[in-house]
Design an enzyme around this catalytic site. Structure first.
Site, PDB file in Angstrom:
ATOM      1  N   SER A   1       0.782  -1.144  -0.029  1.00  0.00           N
ATOM      2  CA  SER A   1       0.020  -0.117  -0.150  1.00  0.00           C
ATOM      3  C   SER A   1       0.848   1.394  -0.036  1.00  0.00           C
ATOM      4  O   SER A   1       1.741   1.277  -0.902  1.00  0.00           O
ATOM      5  CB  SER A   1      -0.873   0.071   1.192  1.00  0.00           C
ATOM      6  OG  SER A   1      -1.870   1.188   1.206  1.00  0.00           O
ATOM      7  N   THR A   2       0.944   1.871   0.935  1.00  0.00           N
ATOM      8  CA  THR A   2       1.607   3.189   0.988  1.00  0.00           C
ATOM      9  C   THR A   2       3.142   3.166   1.022  1.00  0.00           C
ATOM     10  O   THR A   2       3.861   2.171   1.581  1.00  0.00           O
ATOM     11  CB  THR A   2       1.398   3.728   2.633  1.00  0.00           C
ATOM     12  OG1 THR A   2       0.006   4.123   2.807  1.00  0.00           O
ATOM     13  CG2 THR A   2       1.963   5.318   2.571  1.00  0.00           C
TER      14      THR A   2
ATOM     15  N   HIS B   1      -2.737  -0.978  -3.218  1.00  0.00           N
ATOM     16  CA  HIS B   1      -3.758  -0.273  -2.692  1.00  0.00           C
ATOM     17  C   HIS B   1      -3.717   0.992  -3.657  1.00  0.00           C
ATOM     18  O   HIS B   1      -2.797   1.833  -3.521  1.00  0.00           O
ATOM     19  CB  HIS B   1      -3.801   0.076  -1.503  1.00  0.00           C
ATOM     20  CG  HIS B   1      -4.150  -1.013  -0.595  1.00  0.00           C
ATOM     21  ND1 HIS B   1      -3.893  -0.778   0.861  1.00  0.00           N
ATOM     22  CD2 HIS B   1      -4.697  -2.092  -0.796  1.00  0.00           C
ATOM     23  CE1 HIS B   1      -4.434  -2.130   1.408  1.00  0.00           C
ATOM     24  NE2 HIS B   1      -4.661  -2.860   0.469  1.00  0.00           N
TER      25      HIS B   1
ATOM     26  N   MET C   1       0.081   1.150   5.105  1.00  0.00           N
ATOM     27  CA  MET C   1      -0.519   1.213   6.521  1.00  0.00           C
ATOM     28  C   MET C   1      -1.672   0.204   6.721  1.00  0.00           C
ATOM     29  O   MET C   1      -2.266  -0.179   5.569  1.00  0.00           O
ATOM     30  CB  MET C   1      -1.094   2.844   6.283  1.00  0.00           C
ATOM     31  CG  MET C   1      -1.895   3.184   7.413  1.00  0.00           C
ATOM     32  SD  MET C   1      -2.893   4.800   7.195  1.00  0.00           S
ATOM     33  CE  MET C   1      -1.043   5.795   6.758  1.00  0.00           C
TER      34      MET C   1
ATOM     35  N   ASP D   1      -3.838  -5.086   5.879  1.00  0.00           N
ATOM     36  CA  ASP D   1      -4.347  -5.900   4.802  1.00  0.00           C
ATOM     37  C   ASP D   1      -3.211  -6.754   4.465  1.00  0.00           C
ATOM     38  O   ASP D   1      -2.099  -6.349   4.163  1.00  0.00           O
ATOM     39  CB  ASP D   1      -4.878  -4.892   3.838  1.00  0.00           C
ATOM     40  CG  ASP D   1      -5.440  -5.767   2.838  1.00  0.00           C
ATOM     41  OD1 ASP D   1      -6.006  -6.862   2.747  1.00  0.00           O
ATOM     42  OD2 ASP D   1      -5.220  -5.370   1.490  1.00  0.00           O
TER      43      ASP D   1
END
Length: 372
Positions: A190-191, A217, A311, A314
């Site tokens: 993600s991030t 993401h 973050m 998940d």
């Protein structure tokens, strides 16, 4: 002490709106604003904020150029705001290339289902990006330096405070390939993920022997542009996944934003299903948990799953299912993560077999998959 924020945008309305939202959090303080890129550079040098929020399209100096100048003169974590368009996607990827750490949609309704959730996520993201600086003297450890020209000349062919794992996983120079056989490499992030994925995927050889599935993401408008960019830089083929794609060795399939990607069929000829998911219980679309879980049912013990910077948590439950079947789980180390959320969740749950730095990820993946 509150984290110091510099807000940069040519819209006075957006500057006021963002300033009000951030200042309402006691952990954040907007110390100043700027209405163009040149002001952003000057104020970054003078004020030394902990984090900068940056627009892309601005007069005098655009956001991408401003990011590049700030990275040269006063390295500071930068969160970009982007429009969810094809051109917005390309510009945002250029900004990440220039040194920005992360991005968010400029329209708050595109961030989350309701305003309160969007505001909470926004504050969390700003704090996470700012704290990347506090945990490291240089952003360089969080994101490897890349060059704009690398995107413009595509290759044609080419830490845990609770519940630590029971033993120290393999890491650093003591790494040895497990000898295990794999039929799928699955990566969730993600991030900070776009930069991490680019570093790994572009280092894999053209004859990489297994299919690769990527769950990042990312908004729907971005995944096509990101897949295309990776494909132009990598030796392997990279594509945005489509419904009924048959998984082939040496091809990486990026889950499309706004949908779920599942693996179905038999391991010898597995295919991807791309599905809409309106379930309010599912926060992420795509979801690492969902894709990992489906891969576990098809490939059982023959998956090498990697959780990169991001973050939240998940991927933890998907990794748990993969682990139950006998597959192996790798996680990025804290030092090289932009946000050590997703890898930490996996490690704290005792699911991690190998901890790996971003810098060494590709070489170790190649050794594990190709020379195991």
């Amino acid at each position: 002490m509150a984290l110091k924020v510099l807000v940069v945008d040519d819209s006075s309305f957006f500057r006021r709106r963002l300033t009000e939202i951030l200042n309402a959090d006691p952990e954040l303080e907007v110390i100043d604003t700027a209405n163009n890129g040149q002001q952003a550079v000057d104020k970054a040098i003078a004020l030394k904020p902990d984090v900068i929020t940056m627009d892309i399209e601005m007069p005098v100096m655009d956001g991408i150029t401003a990011v590049r100048e700030i990275m040269k003169q006063q390295r500071t974590p930068i969160l970009m705001f982007s429009s969810l368009t094809h051109e917005g996607a390309k510009a945002t990827l250029d900004a990440l290339d220039a040194g920005a750490i992360d991005f968010l949609p400029k329209k708050f309704e595109d961030i989350a289902r309701d305003r309160d959730e969007a505001v909470t996520l926004l504050r969390q993201r700003v704090k996470a990006v700012a704290r990347r600086r506090l945990s490291s003297r240089s952003v360089e450890t969080a994101r490897p330096a890349l060059t704009r020209t690398s995107f413009e000349r595509p290759k044609l062919s080419e830490r845990m405070k609770e519940n630590p794992p029971p033993s120290r996983p393999l890491t650093g120079p003591t790494f040895k390939a497990s000898g295990k056989s794999y039929k799928l490499l699955a990566i969730g992030t993600s991030t900070g993920g776009p930069v991490a994925l680019q570093k790994i995927i572009t280092a894999l050889p053209a004859n990489f022997p297994v299919p690769i599935i990527l769950i990042q993401h990312m908004p729907a408008a971005f995944t096509g542009a990101f897949a295309s960019r990776l494909n132009g830089l990598a030796k392997i083929s990279v594509k945005e996944a489509e419904d009924n794609d048959v998984l082939k060795p040496g091809v990486a399939y990026l889950a499309p934003g706004g949908k779920q990607m599942l693996v179905e069929g038999k391991a010898e000829q597995a295919k991807l299903r791309i599905k809409d998911d309106d379930s309010p219980r599912i926060t992420f679309k795509p979801s690492v948990d969902i894709t990992f879980g489906s891969a576990a049912r098809v490939y059982r013990d023959q998956v090498l799953a990697v959780i990169l910077t991001g973050m939240g948590s998940d991927g933890r439950e998907g990794a748990r299912l993969l682990k139950q079947y006998g597959s192996r789980i790798w996680a990025q180390d804290e030092a090289s993560c932009v946000v050590y959320g997703m890898p930490q969740a996996v490690a704290a749950a005792g699911l991690m077999d190998v901890e790996v730095s971003l810098e060494e990820s590709a070489s170790k993946l190649i050794a594990e998959v190709m020379h195991g």
